[in-house]
Design an enzyme around this catalytic site. Structure first.
Site, PDB file in Angstrom:
ATOM      1  N   ASN A 150       0.803  -1.228   0.000  1.00 50.35           N
ATOM      2  CA  ASN A 150       0.000   0.000   0.000  1.00 50.35           C
ATOM      3  C   ASN A 150       0.838   1.282   0.000  1.00 50.35           C
ATOM      4  OD1 ASN A 150       0.634  -0.709   2.725  1.00 50.35           O
ATOM      5  ND2 ASN A 150      -0.894   0.740   3.416  1.00 50.35           N
ATOM      6  N   GLU A 248       3.521  -5.443  12.219  1.00 53.56           N
ATOM      7  CA  GLU A 248       2.611  -4.302  12.014  1.00 53.56           C
ATOM      8  C   GLU A 248       1.507  -4.806  11.112  1.00 53.56           C
ATOM      9  OE1 GLU A 248       2.884  -1.575  13.603  1.00 53.56           O
ATOM     10  OE2 GLU A 248       4.865  -1.923  14.431  1.00 53.56           O
ATOM     11  N   GLU A 461       7.368   0.269  16.042  1.00 57.77           N
ATOM     12  CA  GLU A 461       8.440   0.780  15.193  1.00 57.77           C
ATOM     13  C   GLU A 461       8.637   2.259  15.520  1.00 57.77           C
ATOM     14  OE1 GLU A 461       6.940  -0.121  11.223  1.00 57.77           O
ATOM     15  OE2 GLU A 461       8.091  -1.979  11.235  1.00 57.77           O
TER      16      GLU A 461
HETATM   17  P1  NAD Z   1       0.108  -9.438   2.995  1.00 64.17           P
HETATM   18  O1  NAD Z   1       0.130  -9.922   4.392  1.00 64.17           O
HETATM   19  O2  NAD Z   1      -0.642 -10.214   1.994  1.00 64.17           O
HETATM   20  O3  NAD Z   1       1.584  -9.296   2.409  1.00 64.17           O
HETATM   21  C1  NAD Z   1       2.573  -8.507   3.033  1.00 64.17           C
HETATM   22  C2  NAD Z   1       3.944  -9.010   2.630  1.00 64.17           C
HETATM   23  O4  NAD Z   1       4.125 -10.302   3.195  1.00 64.17           O
HETATM   24  C3  NAD Z   1       4.134  -9.183   1.129  1.00 64.17           C
HETATM   25  O5  NAD Z   1       5.462  -8.842   0.801  1.00 64.17           O
HETATM   26  C4  NAD Z   1       3.891 -10.671   0.919  1.00 64.17           C
HETATM   27  O6  NAD Z   1       4.511 -11.197  -0.219  1.00 64.17           O
HETATM   28  C5  NAD Z   1       4.511 -11.228   2.188  1.00 64.17           C
HETATM   29  N1  NAD Z   1       3.997 -12.536   2.599  1.00 64.17           N
HETATM   30  C6  NAD Z   1       2.804 -13.107   2.316  1.00 64.17           C
HETATM   31  N2  NAD Z   1       2.721 -14.313   2.910  1.00 64.17           N
HETATM   32  C7  NAD Z   1       3.882 -14.520   3.585  1.00 64.17           C
HETATM   33  C8  NAD Z   1       4.384 -15.550   4.418  1.00 64.17           C
HETATM   34  N3  NAD Z   1       3.674 -16.642   4.678  1.00 64.17           N
HETATM   35  N4  NAD Z   1       5.606 -15.401   4.958  1.00 64.17           N
HETATM   36  C9  NAD Z   1       6.330 -14.294   4.739  1.00 64.17           C
HETATM   37  N5  NAD Z   1       5.919 -13.279   3.953  1.00 64.17           N
HETATM   38  C10 NAD Z   1       4.694 -13.377   3.392  1.00 64.17           C
HETATM   39  O7  NAD Z   1      -0.422  -7.923   3.077  1.00 64.17           O
HETATM   40  P2  NAD Z   1      -0.717  -6.945   1.866  1.00 64.17           P
HETATM   41  O8  NAD Z   1      -2.015  -7.356   1.239  1.00 64.17           O
HETATM   42  O9  NAD Z   1       0.494  -6.787   1.032  1.00 64.17           O
HETATM   43  O10 NAD Z   1      -0.917  -5.552   2.637  1.00 64.17           O
HETATM   44  C11 NAD Z   1      -2.126  -5.116   3.172  1.00 64.17           C
HETATM   45  C12 NAD Z   1      -2.176  -5.363   4.660  1.00 64.17           C
HETATM   46  O11 NAD Z   1      -1.084  -4.718   5.295  1.00 64.17           O
HETATM   47  C13 NAD Z   1      -3.410  -4.788   5.307  1.00 64.17           C
HETATM   48  O12 NAD Z   1      -3.907  -5.726   6.231  1.00 64.17           O
HETATM   49  C14 NAD Z   1      -2.903  -3.562   6.039  1.00 64.17           C
HETATM   50  O13 NAD Z   1      -3.646  -3.158   7.160  1.00 64.17           O
HETATM   51  C15 NAD Z   1      -1.543  -4.017   6.437  1.00 64.17           C
HETATM   52  N6  NAD Z   1      -0.691  -2.875   6.738  1.00 64.17           N
HETATM   53  C16 NAD Z   1      -0.360  -2.619   8.044  1.00 64.17           C
HETATM   54  C17 NAD Z   1       0.424  -1.519   8.358  1.00 64.17           C
HETATM   55  C18 NAD Z   1       0.787  -1.195   9.785  1.00 64.17           C
HETATM   56  O14 NAD Z   1       1.685  -0.395   9.986  1.00 64.17           O
HETATM   57  N7  NAD Z   1       0.155  -1.797  10.769  1.00 64.17           N
HETATM   58  C19 NAD Z   1       0.888  -0.682   7.337  1.00 64.17           C
HETATM   59  C20 NAD Z   1       0.532  -0.970   6.032  1.00 64.17           C
HETATM   60  C21 NAD Z   1      -0.246  -2.082   5.729  1.00 64.17           C
END
Ligand code: NAD
Length: 480
Positions: A150, A248, A461
């Site tokens: 995002n 996070e 963080e």
């Molecule tokens: P996601 O969990 O699908 O993917 C995040 C990252 O993790 C990607 O690089 C993905 O390839 C990797 N990943 C996926 N499965 C994995 C595994 N089993 N082991 C290791 N890595 C893995 O999330 P997304 O769809 O990319 O992002 C959206 C989400 O992120 C939303 O839930 C949003 O709230 C969250 N988010 C949180 C924050 C925060 O600071 N709390 C900030 C931004 C986004």
């Protein structure tokens, strides 16, 4: 068609398995590039490079380490237009947002932690019986940084910068959905003089490379930002190795709007908090609780603004709302809108996919959507949707507002809009979220602790919290 490469040992290299995955442009719905579908073999190359680089990097004088990080920041600033364009194409976000927020913030992350590493102090505890303790905070070694789509470069660098500043070598994985600016960062690091092997960037899926990074015994800590389900999977995967873990995760952030707020500025900021980046910021407000006496007026004004926000090609300089990041994600949001209707929700505006003309005919655009009349326990008020879909509910008094806001498995951020100082402090204390903004949203000071409670994450963080996470703590006790 552009083919991206991994960045290992200071140079770009193709994936060992020669396999690639498509990179889509959300505004056009078309494949515009290929990225490595990396796996364990690429990770082994990166680990070897990081092991070689670690002794010199951790021993480098802090001033020299800081100089290199400042040069990386400068390189990001020098490439602002190129990086902003890449981010807008990859993610679908308005180019003006990438230019004004995402890319400058990525540079700020490196500048901030360049200074942080030279100012990071540890504690001493003198005892009364001729003894003193001092605390050493030493680099952990090789750490993994995994980020979402995002805010691609913004969040990627928010992890990498403190990890490097603390003297670690990094294996980093950006989201496979938005890999381009992370790819470009490799070259910027090369030009800034970052020694080879200190930062290694691997592209690919969570399954094939993300989880392999997490599982590798030589990766001693994982800093992860992404969805709650992924965070839970990583936590259980690494539990038996006792790795340091920072998570996070998702959010379902409440905004509490009281009748005594400054109406116009609250309206503008709540609108921004709802729809910035197409509602795809973990800190976006998605549940609006509005005091009864001002509910109709606030609702009408918000609907008017939402109707005027028209999705456009994100590459147009005046675009305020771009594309949803992927077809899967668009379908997920559309499904949530259908769920809301079935649960008795009233669509106040939006709710439909938008078809643009020209190059964006097949792009993933959605109208900003406002919904009311849903119970607080409706799925759309409980599950993270992460899009331009916002619910409105009235409340009668402070107690009810607090109960509704805290009735969530998530606990990332909340906003409170009031001119009553006592109420503001009371809510700040009582809300179950890691971040509370009073009469503002996304006002960030990089020194502050950042993160969520409950299913929104583990650890914090930012500032010293990040420097502490990326170092191992050792107490030394001396008797004299
Ligand atoms: P996601 O969990 O699908 O993917 C995040 C990252 O993790 C990607 O690089 C993905 O390839 C990797 N990943 C996926 N499965 C994995 C595994 N089993 N082991 C290791 N890595 C893995 O999330 P997304 O769809 O990319 O992002 C959206 C989400 O992120 C939303 O839930 C949003 O709230 C969250 N988010 C949180 C924050 C925060 O600071 N709390 C900030 C931004 C986004």
């Amino acid at each position: 068609m552009e083919t991206l490469a991994n960045f290992i040992n200071g140079k770009y290299c193709p994936p060992v398995n020669q396999r690639y995955i498509d990179n889509m442009e959300p505004a056009t719905g078309l494949v515009y590039g290929q990225i490595p579908n990396s796996d364990a073999d690429d990770l082994e190359l990166a680990i070897t490079a990081a092991e070689m680089a670690l002794p010199a990097w951790r021993e480098l004088a802090l001033e020299q380490r800081a100089d290199i990080l400042v040069k990386i920041a400068q390189g990001i600033e020098d490439n602002l237009d190129k990086l902003a364009l890449a981010e807008a194409i990859d993610n679908g976000k308005p180019i003006s947002l990438a230019k004004s927020i995402d890319i400058p913030r990525a540079a700020s992350n490196f500048k901030f932690f360049a200074h942080a590493c030279s100012q990071f102090a540890s504690e001493a505890h003198a005892m009364t019986n001729s003894a003193i303790n001092y605390t050493l905070r030493q680099p952990i070694g090789i750490v993994g940084c995994i980020s979402p789509w995002n805010l691609p470069l913004y969040l990627f660098t928010w992890k990498i910068a403190p990890a490097l500043a603390a003297g670690n070598c990094v294996i980093a994985k950006p989201s496979e959905v938005t890999p381009k600016t992370a790819y470009l960062l490799g070259e910027i690091c090369q030009q800034a003089g970052l020694p080879k092997g200190v930062l290694n960037i691997l592209h690919g899926t969570g399954k094939n490379i993300g989880s392999v990074i997490c599982a590798h015994p030589k990766v001693k800590a994982i800093s992860f930002t992404g969805g709650t389900k992924t965070g839970a999977a990583i936590a259980s995967q690494v539990a038996s190795q006792f790795k340091k873990l920072s998570l996070e995760l998702g959010g379902k952030n409440p905004a509490l709007i009281f009748a005594d707020c400054d109406f116009d500025s609250t309206l503008n900021e709540v609108f921004r908090a709802s729809f910035a980046n197409q509602g795809q910021i973990c800190l976006c407000s998605s549940r609006l609780y509005i005091e009864h006496s001002v509910y109709d007026k606030f609702k009408a004004a918000l609907v008017e603004k939402a109707k005027a926000l028209i999705p456009q090609d994100p590459l147009l300089e005046n675009s305020k709302m771009g594309a949803i990041v992927s077809l899967d994600h668009l379908n997920k949001i559309k499904h949530s809108i259908e769920q809301a209707k079935q649960a008795g929700g009233t669509i106040l505006c939006g709710g439909e996919q938008v078809q643009l003309t020209g190059r964006c005919t097949q792009g993933y655009f959605l109208q900003p959507t406002l919904i009311e009349n849903l119970a607080n326990d409706a799925l759309c008020n409980q599950e993270e949707i992460f899009g331009p879909m916002i619910t409105l509910q009235p409340f009668d008094n402070d107690k009810q507002a607090l109960t509704l806001a805290n009735d969530s498995q998530y606990g990332l951020a909340a906003t409170v809009w009031t001119n009553n100082l006592t109420r503001a402090h009371h809510f700040a204390e009582q809300l179950h979220t890691g971040i509370v903004w009073i009469n503002c949203w996304l006002l960030r000071d990089l020194r502050t602790p950042f993160g969520g409670m409950k299913h929104s994450g583990l650890g914090r963080e930012g500032g010293n919290e990040a420097m502490r996470f990326f170092t191992e703590t050792k107490n030394v006790c001396i008797k004299y």
